[in-house]
Enzyme design. Structure first.
Site, short mmCIF file in Angstrom:
data_model
loop_
_atom_site.label_atom_id
_atom_site.label_comp_id
_atom_site.label_asym_id
_atom_site.label_seq_id
_atom_site.Cartn_x
_atom_site.Cartn_y
_atom_site.Cartn_z
N CYS A 142 16.07 6.66 14.73
CA CYS A 142 16.35 7.87 14.26
C CYS A 142 15.43 8.32 13.13
O CYS A 142 14.30 8.77 13.54
CB CYS A 142 17.74 7.86 13.50
SG CYS A 142 18.60 9.43 13.34
N LYS A 163 23.46 20.81 13.05
CA LYS A 163 23.51 19.44 13.30
C LYS A 163 23.63 18.89 14.62
O LYS A 163 24.65 19.41 15.38
CB LYS A 163 24.30 18.66 12.27
CG LYS A 163 24.29 17.05 12.30
CD LYS A 163 24.86 16.57 11.15
CE LYS A 163 24.78 15.22 10.87
NZ LYS A 163 25.73 14.44 10.07
N SER A 192 22.99 11.83 15.28
CA SER A 192 23.72 12.31 14.14
C SER A 192 22.48 12.82 13.30
O SER A 192 22.11 11.97 12.53
CB SER A 192 24.49 11.43 13.45
OG SER A 192 25.04 11.86 12.04
N HIS A 235 21.30 6.72 17.82
CA HIS A 235 21.95 5.64 16.95
C HIS A 235 22.91 4.85 17.96
O HIS A 235 24.24 4.88 17.74
CB HIS A 235 23.13 6.07 16.08
CG HIS A 235 22.34 6.48 14.66
ND1 HIS A 235 21.35 5.81 14.00
CD2 HIS A 235 22.12 7.77 14.05
CE1 HIS A 235 21.02 6.36 12.84
NE2 HIS A 235 21.12 7.56 13.09
N GLU A 237 23.19 1.84 17.92
CA GLU A 237 23.70 0.64 16.97
C GLU A 237 24.78 1.19 16.46
O GLU A 237 25.71 0.26 15.90
CB GLU A 237 22.62 0.28 16.26
CG GLU A 237 22.62 1.14 14.78
CD GLU A 237 21.98 2.37 14.87
OE1 GLU A 237 21.37 2.61 16.02
OE2 GLU A 237 21.68 2.85 14.04
N ARG A 249 33.42 12.23 5.78
CA ARG A 249 32.67 12.16 4.48
C ARG A 249 32.35 13.72 3.96
O ARG A 249 32.45 14.20 3.07
CB ARG A 249 31.32 11.30 4.46
CG ARG A 249 30.54 11.58 3.39
CD ARG A 249 29.14 10.91 3.81
NE ARG A 249 28.35 11.96 4.94
CZ ARG A 249 27.51 11.63 5.44
NH1 ARG A 249 27.00 10.44 5.60
NH2 ARG A 249 27.00 12.35 6.40
C1 ACO Z 1 18.52 11.03 10.75
C2 ACO Z 1 19.14 9.67 10.54
O1 ACO Z 1 18.01 8.69 10.38
S1 ACO Z 1 20.61 9.12 10.47
C3 ACO Z 1 20.77 7.80 9.42
C4 ACO Z 1 20.98 7.92 8.00
N1 ACO Z 1 22.70 7.90 8.06
C5 ACO Z 1 23.23 7.21 7.12
O2 ACO Z 1 22.89 6.85 6.08
C6 ACO Z 1 24.73 7.23 7.18
C7 ACO Z 1 25.56 6.65 6.35
N2 ACO Z 1 25.04 7.07 4.54
C8 ACO Z 1 26.00 7.91 4.18
O3 ACO Z 1 27.01 8.42 4.43
C9 ACO Z 1 25.63 8.69 2.96
O4 ACO Z 1 24.07 8.63 2.67
C10 ACO Z 1 26.15 7.84 1.42
C11 ACO Z 1 27.76 8.14 1.57
C12 ACO Z 1 25.81 6.25 1.80
C13 ACO Z 1 25.65 8.31 0.41
O5 ACO Z 1 25.73 9.99 0.40
P1 ACO Z 1 25.15 10.77 -0.96
O6 ACO Z 1 25.94 10.33 -2.16
O7 ACO Z 1 25.55 12.06 -0.46
O8 ACO Z 1 23.69 10.31 -0.98
P2 ACO Z 1 22.81 9.87 -2.00
O9 ACO Z 1 22.50 10.76 -3.25
O10 ACO Z 1 23.35 8.62 -2.63
O11 ACO Z 1 21.48 9.51 -1.34
C14 ACO Z 1 21.61 9.10 -0.05
C15 ACO Z 1 20.34 8.23 0.06
O12 ACO Z 1 18.96 9.01 0.08
C16 ACO Z 1 18.19 8.38 -0.79
N3 ACO Z 1 17.22 9.29 -1.25
C17 ACO Z 1 17.64 10.50 -1.80
N4 ACO Z 1 16.46 11.25 -2.19
C18 ACO Z 1 15.53 10.39 -2.02
C19 ACO Z 1 14.08 10.30 -1.70
N5 ACO Z 1 13.41 11.27 -2.32
N6 ACO Z 1 13.39 9.64 -1.34
C20 ACO Z 1 13.93 8.11 -0.84
N7 ACO Z 1 15.24 8.18 -0.74
C21 ACO Z 1 16.02 9.13 -1.36
C22 ACO Z 1 19.14 7.71 -1.81
O13 ACO Z 1 18.47 7.11 -2.72
C23 ACO Z 1 20.20 7.33 -0.96
O14 ACO Z 1 19.70 6.09 -0.48
P3 ACO Z 1 19.82 4.75 -1.15
O15 ACO Z 1 21.45 4.43 -1.28
O16 ACO Z 1 19.31 3.88 -0.18
O17 ACO Z 1 19.44 4.66 -2.76
N1 HSE Z 2 23.37 10.42 10.25
C1 HSE Z 2 23.32 11.11 9.04
C2 HSE Z 2 22.51 12.38 9.21
C3 HSE Z 2 21.91 12.74 7.72
O1 HSE Z 2 20.59 12.26 7.75
C4 HSE Z 2 24.80 11.54 8.25
O2 HSE Z 2 25.44 12.21 8.72
O3 HSE Z 2 24.68 10.66 7.21
#
Ligand code: ACO
Ligand code: HSE
Length: 311
Positions: A142, A163, A192, A235, A237, A249
């Site tokens: 991803c 999205k 996603s 994804h 996985e 969420r």
């Molecule tokens: C396109 C893809 O690759 S999809 C894969 C990503 N998908 C997912 O992560 C799905 C699951 N994740 C989630 O549901 C959400 O991220 C949550 C619920 C865990 C957290 O959401 P929120 O509270 O809105 O976001 P939050 O402010 O914590 O930031 C999300 C992440 O981005 C990170 N981030 C934000 N800004 C930056 C930045 N400038 N540089 C690096 N990382 C950053 C945060 O630190 C956090 O990651 P961490 O927990 O490893 O520290």
């Molecule tokens: N799969 C991710 C997309 C955002 O990077 C999410 O919905 O959390």
């Protein structure tokens, strides 16, 4: 695992023509076996969930796999505890003098910022460069696929109007590629993401091959000619519930989000979503582990060899 059969048995040619991987006795006799060493650079905030998802797939193989979990030292995780990282994870500095048979780099929810705004971007670039000499094959998932295509090949990501969210049907583009052995002609994968890579930008690079794509979700699987770098934009996985968690969420946060496509029965979010991609996910990971890692990596992992396989 390959089937070992006598050197001159006629079935050998028949099976080879069907793309069944056959190893003749002489090669099997020469092959030494040891556990594979796989690094997982986990960039997801929900690290524990991702650990289970990836280990479940890596565990579905007769090969012994030794895992090293990595997190970026230049980023302080908000959603994973320091205790968990301290107990189970290492940083790049601690392992950079070792070689690995394979590496997986996960997605991360940072796709809506420029790569250079991500606070571990420099460290990630260092890891990508290191992987060229210290890892036999690297699987990028991803956001990591977009980051790897950008770092290694200058491919820019593009922003989607809406999205790309749901489970989409895919087709194989190039037949007889080992990563796709055993795949049905059509298969499903969850996506996603808010960003994309353009076909023309990939095709402009002769080193890159688009192995599979989706009419709706676009490019899915890209590999370098030698299979040393694999880029997966979806994804596979994900658990059956992952898209539901993301949907719930975003609804709870009051964000604009549509129902994931082709996910809930009758598009009814009160019904349990079935998994329609698990078989494909298992096959993708076991093909990668077998053909791109195990069959290519040297027995003495510290010895550098040239890849023989070409798509
Ligand atoms: C396109 C893809 O690759 S999809 C894969 C990503 N998908 C997912 O992560 C799905 C699951 N994740 C989630 O549901 C959400 O991220 C949550 C619920 C865990 C957290 O959401 P929120 O509270 O809105 O976001 P939050 O402010 O914590 O930031 C999300 C992440 O981005 C990170 N981030 C934000 N800004 C930056 C930045 N400038 N540089 C690096 N990382 C950053 C945060 O630190 C956090 O990651 P961490 O927990 O490893 O520290
Ligand atoms: N799969 C991710 C997309 C955002 O990077 C999410 O919905 O959390």
């Amino acid at each position: 695992m390959p089937i070992k059969i006598p050197d001159h048995l006629p079935a050998k040619e028949v099976l080879e023509n069907e793309n069944i991987f056959v190893m003749d006795e002489s090669r099997a006799y020469r092959q030494d076996i040891r556990p594979l060493r796989i690094a997982i650079l986990n960039l997801m905030p929900t690290k524990e969930t991702t650990e289970s998802q990836i280990l479940r797939l890596l565990g579905n193989t007769p090969l012994q796999v030794e895992i090293v979990l990595l997190h970026p030292r230049s980023h302080t995780s908000r959603n994973t505890s320091a205790e968990h990282l301290e107990m189970f994870y290492k940083t790049f500095d601690e392992i950079k003098n070792r070689r690995f048979d394979g590496m997986i780099v996960t997605g991360a929810p940072v796709e809506q910022m420029e790569f250079e705004e991500v606070n571990y971007w420099e460290e990630l670039q260092e890891i990508f460069e290191w992987s060229k000499t210290h890892v036999t094959s690297t699987l990028h998932i991803c956001w990591a696929a977009q980051a790897g295509l950008y770092h290694h090949f200058g491919v820019q990501k593009t922003y989607l109007e809406k999205k790309c969210f749901g489970v989409f049907s895919h087709r194989i583009n190039i037949p007889n590629v080992k990563l796709l052995f055993g795949f049905d002609e059509g298969f499903h994968v969850p996506h996603s993401r808010h960003t994309d890579v353009e076909r023309a930008d990939i095709e402009a690079n002769p080193e890159l091959h688009i192995l599979a794509e989706s009419p709706e979700a676009g490019i899915y699987l890209v590999a370098t000619r030698d299979g040393k770098q694999i880029f997966v934009t979806g994804h596979s996985e994900y658990d059956p519930w992952s898209l539901k968690w993301e949907y719930d969420r975003d609804i709870a946060k009051g964000l604009e989000i549509e129902l994931p496509v082709n996910y809930y029965p009758n598009n009814d979010p009160s019904l349990d979503p079935p998994s329609t991609w698990r078989a494909h996910a298992n096959l993708l990971f076991s093909n990668w582990l077998n053909y791109y890692v195990y069959q290519e990596t040297p027995y003495d992992i510290d010895q550098q060899t040239e890849f023989v396989y070409q798509i």
